[in-house]
Structures are given as C-alpha cells and as structure tokens.
Design an enzyme around this catalytic site. Structure first.
Site, PDB file in Angstrom:
ATOM      1  N   LYS A  64       0.808  -1.222   0.000  1.00 55.21           N
ATOM      2  CA  LYS A  64       0.000   0.000   0.000  1.00 55.21           C
ATOM      3  C   LYS A  64       0.841   1.273   0.000  1.00 55.21           C
ATOM      4  O   LYS A  64       0.390   2.322  -0.485  1.00 55.21           O
ATOM      5  CB  LYS A  64      -0.953   0.004   1.200  1.00 55.21           C
ATOM      6  CG  LYS A  64      -2.034  -1.061   1.123  1.00 55.21           C
ATOM      7  CD  LYS A  64      -2.984  -0.970   2.294  1.00 55.21           C
ATOM      8  CE  LYS A  64      -4.024  -2.070   2.232  1.00 55.21           C
ATOM      9  NZ  LYS A  64      -5.047  -1.933   3.299  1.00 55.21           N
ATOM     10  N   GLY A 129       1.455  -0.038   9.563  1.00 52.19           N
ATOM     11  CA  GLY A 129       1.510  -0.176   8.106  1.00 52.19           C
ATOM     12  C   GLY A 129       0.514   0.718   7.392  1.00 52.19           C
ATOM     13  O   GLY A 129      -0.058   1.646   7.983  1.00 52.19           O
ATOM     14  N   GLY A 229     -13.716  -6.943  10.461  1.00 48.53           N
ATOM     15  CA  GLY A 229     -13.508  -6.076   9.307  1.00 48.53           C
ATOM     16  C   GLY A 229     -14.342  -6.382   8.079  1.00 48.53           C
ATOM     17  O   GLY A 229     -14.106  -5.798   7.023  1.00 48.53           O
TER      18      GLY A 229
END
Length: 248
Positions: A64, A129, A229
C-alpha cells in the site's frame, strides 16, 4: 472484456476476487477480477504489460505504501494518509496512466462511526503499516485522539509494554491493524492487558477470517463492543468501484 484485480503477497485470504466476480455475473457486467500475487512490487509493471484490458486494481499487504512511486497521480486523501489501496488504470494511446486512491478510510469510518459512544475520545491503533495509516486518518477525522502501537519504538509510536491497564481504560477504542490472529494463526492475539477491558471499550479488528478473532473474543467476554472487518471490506469494495469508474 475489462479486467480488474488485486496485487499483494500472499493473497490466499483475498475477499475481493469472489465479491467482484459475483457482482459482475449478477449485474451482467462484461468484466473479470483476478488475483495477481507478486513477490515484489516490481512485478506491477509486468502485470500491466500482460493485461492491457486492466481498468482497476486493489492493493493489499505489503504494497500500500510501496506502490505510490509507480503512480502518475494520487488523490489528496491518499497522499495525506500515505497509502494507496485502489488504482484506476486508464489508457491514452500507448500510455498507461495510474491514479491512486484510498478506500480503507471510507470503509472504516462508515463502519465504526455508528458504534462510537460520546465517552470514547481516544483510540489505540495496533500496527503502523498502510492500513494503520488510513485508520489513524479516519479516527482523527471522527474527532478522536489516536496513539499508534508497534512492536518497535519509533517516532510517535509506543510499544506494547507501555500498554498499562490505566492507558487501556483511557484509550478505550482499540483497533487491530496487524495480521495477529488471522487464520491459520487464530490462537494468537495482540499483547494487551485484557483485564482492563470492560463495557466502555470498543474493539475493532480489521481481520475477518476467522469471524471472531481471539482479540475480539477476549474483549466480548469482558463486555466490550466488538466488530470485525467484513463490513469495512464491503464498503471498501463499493468505493473501489466508484473510483475505478471515474468518481474521485
């Protein structure tokens, strides 16, 4: 036929491929979604060269942040977050133009906002992250003060041994942005003083496999509000489709 896909490594846990191919079939869209498992980010160039029909990509762990140097343009929000997880691919003659967006923050904020109580003003973010960056941006946009937690000490980050019961009661929203507890390691959980968790605590785990991680189970047993999630993923998928089809 248009192509869309996911880049990352590894991709065994990918939700997107089944979601989008089912969407294309149900809505009679002449397109296909593929997984592109690339061991290094340099593999992106080959993916683009071999798939001229590509119209969009999702980006997952661990690319990402690394992918940003390959892009021709980045949305202001993704730039501010410092991570991209959606790429729109457009073709102008021989030239391939890549624009990066971030749907993590959209999916997460829409998913967690209905759960937040007025007393929940501070949040711990486990991980540092690309996903953690988006979650940090999203929580701050909702008015919460945030603190990043990592295994390693770095600027603006604390380590797990700083997490006292007092701190956990003060920072009573805890979001797991690490892979700890993900299948097949479902018997693991982040190192927290779980005894400090109570009915005033909200635990949110970006993991959706298993449905209830040990992190969430231990919180639920102490009366915390818990959520995985999966809804975030669905909301992200909606946002990805909008980005790919030209809505910035």
């Amino acid at each position: 036929m248009d192509k869309y896909g996911l880049i990352g490594y590894p991709l065994g846990h990918s939700f997107s491929i089944s979601y989008f191919n089912e969407k294309f079939e149900n809505e009679h869209i002449n397109a296909k979604y593929l997984n592109f498992e690339i061991p290094t980010i340099d593999g992106l160039t080959e993916v683009l060269d071999r798939n001229p029909e590509l119209r969009g990509l999702n980006v997952t762990i661990p690319y990402k942040e690394q992918v940003m140097k390959y892009l021709d343009a980045i949305s202001p929000e993704a730039e501010a977050i410092g991570a991209v997880n959606v790429i729109r691919v457009t073709h102008k003659g021989e030239k391939v133009i890549l624009k990066g967006f971030n749907s993590d923050v959209i999916g997460f904020t829409q998913s967690i906002e209905p759960l937040l109580e007025p007393s929940q003003k501070k949040a711990l973010i486990l991980g540092t992250g690309g996903a953690a960056k988006a979650i940090n941006y999203g929580l701050r946009s909702l008015g919460l003060k945030t603190q990043l937690v990592s295994r390693y000490k770095r600027q603006d980050t604390i380590t797990y041994d700083w997490l006292t019961p007092k701190l956990v009661k003060e920072y009573n929203v805890i979001v797991n942005c690490t892979p700890v507890g993900m299948y097949p390691h479902a018997d693991e959980c982040p190192d927290l003083p779980y005894d400090a968790i109570d009915t005033h605590t909200l635990l949110y785990d970006l993991i959706y496999n298993p449905d209830e991680t040990l992190f969430l189970k231990r919180g639920r047993e102490r009366g915390a509000t818990v959520k995985n999630g999966l809804e975030m993923l669905l909301l992200q998928a909606f946002a990805s489709w909008e980005f790919w089809n030209g809505k910035d």
